[in-house]
Structures are given as structure tokens and as C-alpha cells.
Design a protein around this motif. Structure first.
Motif, PDB file in Angstrom:
ATOM      1  N   SER A   2       0.827  -1.186   0.000  1.00 29.63           N
ATOM      2  CA  SER A   2       0.000   0.000   0.000  1.00 29.63           C
ATOM      3  C   SER A   2       0.876   1.257   0.000  1.00 29.63           C
ATOM      4  N   LEU A   3       0.354   2.324  -0.575  1.00 33.71           N
ATOM      5  CA  LEU A   3       1.086   3.581  -0.650  1.00 33.71           C
ATOM      6  C   LEU A   3       0.918   4.365   0.647  1.00 33.71           C
ATOM      7  N   PRO A   4       1.859   5.274   0.944  1.00 37.71           N
ATOM      8  CA  PRO A   4       1.696   6.122   2.130  1.00 37.71           C
ATOM      9  C   PRO A   4       0.384   6.898   2.038  1.00 37.71           C
ATOM     10  N   SER A   5      -0.421   6.856   3.078  1.00 37.78           N
ATOM     11  CA  SER A   5      -1.746   7.471   3.033  1.00 37.78           C
ATOM     12  C   SER A   5      -1.686   8.972   3.324  1.00 37.78           C
ATOM     13  N   PRO A   6      -2.372   9.782   2.513  1.00 35.65           N
ATOM     14  CA  PRO A   6      -2.439  11.214   2.792  1.00 35.65           C
ATOM     15  C   PRO A   6      -3.542  11.574   3.777  1.00 35.65           C
ATOM     16  N   PHE A   7      -4.392  10.622   4.156  1.00 33.79           N
ATOM     17  CA  PHE A   7      -5.543  10.944   5.002  1.00 33.79           C
ATOM     18  C   PHE A   7      -5.157  11.573   6.346  1.00 33.79           C
ATOM     19  N   PRO A   8      -4.134  11.059   7.066  1.00 34.15           N
ATOM     20  CA  PRO A   8      -3.778  11.701   8.342  1.00 34.15           C
ATOM     21  C   PRO A   8      -3.382  13.171   8.179  1.00 34.15           C
ATOM     22  N   LEU A   9      -2.724  13.493   7.060  1.00 28.26           N
ATOM     23  CA  LEU A   9      -2.360  14.886   6.805  1.00 28.26           C
ATOM     24  C   LEU A   9      -3.593  15.712   6.471  1.00 28.26           C
ATOM     25  N   LEU A  10      -4.407  15.224   5.555  1.00 27.90           N
ATOM     26  CA  LEU A  10      -5.548  15.989   5.079  1.00 27.90           C
ATOM     27  C   LEU A  10      -6.585  16.215   6.166  1.00 27.90           C
ATOM     28  N   ALA A  11      -6.601  15.361   7.174  1.00 21.35           N
ATOM     29  CA  ALA A  11      -7.556  15.529   8.269  1.00 21.35           C
ATOM     30  C   ALA A  11      -7.265  16.776   9.095  1.00 21.35           C
ATOM     31  N   ARG A  12      -6.086  17.339   8.934  1.00 22.25           N
ATOM     32  CA  ARG A  12      -5.690  18.466   9.786  1.00 22.25           C
ATOM     33  C   ARG A  12      -6.357  19.778   9.400  1.00 22.25           C
ATOM     34  N   ALA A  13      -6.738  19.952   8.148  1.00 19.73           N
ATOM     35  CA  ALA A  13      -7.321  21.228   7.718  1.00 19.73           C
ATOM     36  C   ALA A  13      -8.104  21.032   6.427  1.00 19.73           C
ATOM     37  N   PRO A  14      -9.181  21.810   6.234  1.00 15.80           N
ATOM     38  CA  PRO A  14      -9.989  21.662   5.033  1.00 15.80           C
ATOM     39  C   PRO A  14      -9.412  22.347   3.803  1.00 15.80           C
ATOM     40  N   VAL A  15      -8.431  23.218   4.007  1.00 17.82           N
ATOM     41  CA  VAL A  15      -7.866  23.995   2.892  1.00 17.82           C
ATOM     42  C   VAL A  15      -6.355  23.877   2.899  1.00 17.82           C
ATOM     43  N   PHE A  98       5.183   8.760 -15.101  1.00 20.26           N
ATOM     44  CA  PHE A  98       5.359   9.559 -13.893  1.00 20.26           C
ATOM     45  C   PHE A  98       4.543   8.990 -12.737  1.00 20.26           C
ATOM     46  N   ALA A  99       3.404   8.411 -13.044  1.00 14.93           N
ATOM     47  CA  ALA A  99       2.576   7.795 -12.002  1.00 14.93           C
ATOM     48  C   ALA A  99       3.359   6.702 -11.280  1.00 14.93           C
ATOM     49  N   ALA A 100       4.123   5.930 -12.028  1.00 13.89           N
ATOM     50  CA  ALA A 100       4.930   4.874 -11.415  1.00 13.89           C
ATOM     51  C   ALA A 100       5.983   5.465 -10.483  1.00 13.89           C
ATOM     52  N   ALA A 119      -8.232   9.208 -13.562  1.00 14.91           N
ATOM     53  CA  ALA A 119      -8.474   8.766 -12.192  1.00 14.91           C
ATOM     54  C   ALA A 119      -8.394   7.250 -12.077  1.00 14.91           C
ATOM     55  N   MET A 120      -8.955   6.542 -13.050  1.00 15.60           N
ATOM     56  CA  MET A 120      -8.912   5.081 -13.015  1.00 15.60           C
ATOM     57  C   MET A 120      -7.484   4.571 -13.183  1.00 15.60           C
ATOM     58  N   ALA A 121      -6.706   5.221 -14.036  1.00 15.52           N
ATOM     59  CA  ALA A 121      -5.312   4.812 -14.210  1.00 15.52           C
ATOM     60  C   ALA A 121      -4.525   4.992 -12.915  1.00 15.52           C
ATOM     61  N   LEU A 122      -4.781   6.092 -12.206  1.00 17.18           N
ATOM     62  CA  LEU A 122      -4.095   6.323 -10.933  1.00 17.18           C
ATOM     63  C   LEU A 122      -4.567   5.341  -9.869  1.00 17.18           C
ATOM     64  N   MET A 123      -5.846   5.001  -9.904  1.00 15.55           N
ATOM     65  CA  MET A 123      -6.383   4.020  -8.968  1.00 15.55           C
ATOM     66  C   MET A 123      -5.681   2.679  -9.154  1.00 15.55           C
ATOM     67  N   ALA A 124      -5.329   2.346 -10.392  1.00 15.57           N
ATOM     68  CA  ALA A 124      -4.639   1.089 -10.668  1.00 15.57           C
ATOM     69  C   ALA A 124      -3.243   1.062 -10.053  1.00 15.57           C
ATOM     70  N   HIS A 125      -2.663   2.246  -9.809  1.00 17.02           N
ATOM     71  CA  HIS A 125      -1.348   2.338  -9.149  1.00 17.02           C
ATOM     72  C   HIS A 125      -1.478   2.315  -7.631  1.00 17.02           C
ATOM     73  N   GLY A 126      -2.706   2.338  -7.128  1.00 16.31           N
ATOM     74  CA  GLY A 126      -2.910   2.290  -5.686  1.00 16.31           C
ATOM     75  C   GLY A 126      -3.294   3.605  -5.036  1.00 16.31           C
ATOM     76  N   PHE A 127      -3.443   4.664  -5.838  1.00 17.25           N
ATOM     77  CA  PHE A 127      -3.798   5.965  -5.264  1.00 17.25           C
ATOM     78  C   PHE A 127      -5.288   6.007  -4.937  1.00 17.25           C
ATOM     79  N   GLU A 128      -5.599   6.517  -3.761  1.00 16.54           N
ATOM     80  CA  GLU A 128      -6.986   6.650  -3.312  1.00 16.54           C
ATOM     81  C   GLU A 128      -7.433   8.105  -3.221  1.00 16.54           C
ATOM     82  N   VAL A 129      -6.469   9.019  -3.135  1.00 15.81           N
ATOM     83  CA  VAL A 129      -6.764  10.450  -3.074  1.00 15.81           C
ATOM     84  C   VAL A 129      -5.989  11.146  -4.174  1.00 15.81           C
ATOM     85  N   MET A 130      -6.662  11.994  -4.921  1.00 18.69           N
ATOM     86  CA  MET A 130      -6.047  12.653  -6.072  1.00 18.69           C
ATOM     87  C   MET A 130      -6.345  14.143  -6.070  1.00 18.69           C
ATOM     88  N   LYS A 131      -5.468  14.884  -6.674  1.00 25.47           N
ATOM     89  CA  LYS A 131      -5.735  16.290  -6.936  1.00 25.47           C
ATOM     90  C   LYS A 131      -6.583  16.377  -8.208  1.00 25.47           C
TER      91      LYS A 131
END
Length: 214
Positions: A2-15, A98-100, A119-131
Motif C-alpha cells: 500500500s502507498l503512504p496514506s495522505p488521510f492523516p495529513l488531510l484531516a488536519r485542515a480543510p484547505v 510519472f505515475a509509477a 483517475a482510473m489509471a491512478l487508482m490502478a497504481h494504488g492511489f486513493e486520493v487525487m488532486k
């Protein structure tokens, strides 16, 4: 793996403030103003010659700041940004190659996408959160609403064209975990050294509510 999760960071602020630093001397006071205003996640874009030095200065001098490198567009940016002190990376778009490279990064990444196929291509690499960028130009809120059903496992950080007039509409979407924006770091305020204004804008943004669950 699994990739490092951004959720703990993103939970800190909405912006996430999207920052362009032209003068190195602005980096530390600007970051302090944002942290004081409740927006510790700071995306310093790699658009200027001093960007990496700005990341390094903020990372070493501003307690509470969580530095991200934005406008990451090539593999060399990944290593250089992390070495400077970036705790996460953000790309405006993502080619297959670059995704790899981003998937191999040891820190959380928000890879850029602007379509369902991307988005689907990035999901195939394991990304769950995207810009999602450029958000307004690429379909905005209606686009994000329309893909919530077919891509229920994905979350987004829309950036581009977002400001006080529409930010709450984005944050009301369950698949939006945060938004990126430059309205909290106006260029004229930075040039004038008016960091109190930046702090006040950050404080207002930090109080915004979001529908996403973490």
C-alpha cells in the motif's frame, strides 16, 4: 504494497494554501501566518527558483508546518523535494510513467487528474486520493458529483478556480477531503509583507466545514 496514506495529513485542515514564493525572505513569515491561522498544510509550488530553499527554510524554522511540494512534474522533483523537507507531494497531472515514479515515493502523494480515465489509471497504481485540477475548468462540482457513484473509493482535493464564492460547495461533497487554493495567500499581501491579512484569511478558511469522513 500500500502507498503512504495522505488521510492523516488531510484531516488536519480543510484547505491547503497553494503558495508561490518569489522571495526567499517571505517564506518563513508567510508559513508562520498560515500555521497561526490554522492551516498547517502548505503547498509550496516549484514554480520559482527559490522554491526548494523556501521549503527547506520553512521545514527547519516553522513549528507545526507540514510542507508539501507542488507542481511536481518529473521524477527529479520527487527526490529534491523530499530532501528539502517536503512531507507530501502534489502534481498538476500524471503521465503513466510519472505515475509509477510517484507511486514509489516514500511520502504521501496527491497525483493530478482531470478525467475519469486518468483517475482510473491512478487508482490502478494504488492511489486513493487525487488532486482534481484544474477543478473549475475541468467540470467542477458537477463532475465530482457525477463520478462519486462509479468511483466510490476515490477521494479528491480539487484545486484551480476555487475561492470564497464556491469553496463551501466543494467541501460539501462527500468525495472531497480538502481543497487547494491561493485565495488565502494573496500575492499583493505577500509583496507588502501583510502577513496579518494572510493569518486572518487562513483563520476563516480553517473554520470551514467539510462533509468527507476520515
Amino acid at each position: 504494497m500500500s502507498l503512504p496514506s495522505p488521510f492523516p495529513l488531510l484531516a488536519r485542515a480543510p484547505v491547503i494554501p497553494v503558495v508561490v514564493i518569489e522571495r526567499l525572505e517571505d517564506a518563513v513569515p508567510l508559513a508562520r501566518a498560515l500555521v497561526q491561522g490554522g492551516l498547517p498544510l502548505i503547498e509550496v509550488t516549484l514554480r520559482t527558483p527559490v522554491a526548494l530553499e523556501a521549503i527547506r527554510a520553512i521545514a527547519s524554522e516553522v513549528e507545526g508546518a507540514v510542507l508539501g511540494a507542488g507542481t511536481v512534474t518529473e521524477p527529479a522533483h520527487v527526490e529534491a523535494s523530499i530532501e528539502a523537507g517536503a512531507a507530501y507531494l502534489v502534481s498538476p497531472g500524471t503521465t503513466p510513467a510519472f505515475a509509477a515514479a510517484l507511486a514509489a515515493a516514500p511520502v504521501p502523494v496527491l497525483p493530478g487528474c482531470a478525467s475519469v480515465s486518468e483517475a482510473m489509471a491512478l487508482m490502478a497504481h494504488g492511489f486513493e486520493v487525487m488532486k482534481f485540477f484544474p477543478a473549475e475548468a475541468a467540470g467542477g462540482v458537477p463532475f465530482l458529483k457525477s463520478i462519486a457513484g462509479p468511483l466510490p473509493g476515490l477521494r479528491f482535493c480539487p484545486t484551480g478556480g476555487i475561492g470564497p464564492g464556491n469553496v463551501e460547495t466543494y467541501l460539501a461533497l462527500p468525495n472531497v477531503v480538502a481543497v487547494g487554493g491561493s485565495w488565502v495567500v494573496p500575492a499583493d499581501a505577500i509583496r507588502a509583507g501583510d502577513f496579518a491579512r494572510v493569518r486572518d484569511l487562513a483563520l476563516a478558511a480553517s473554520r470551514l466545514k467539510r462533509a468527507a469522513k476520515f
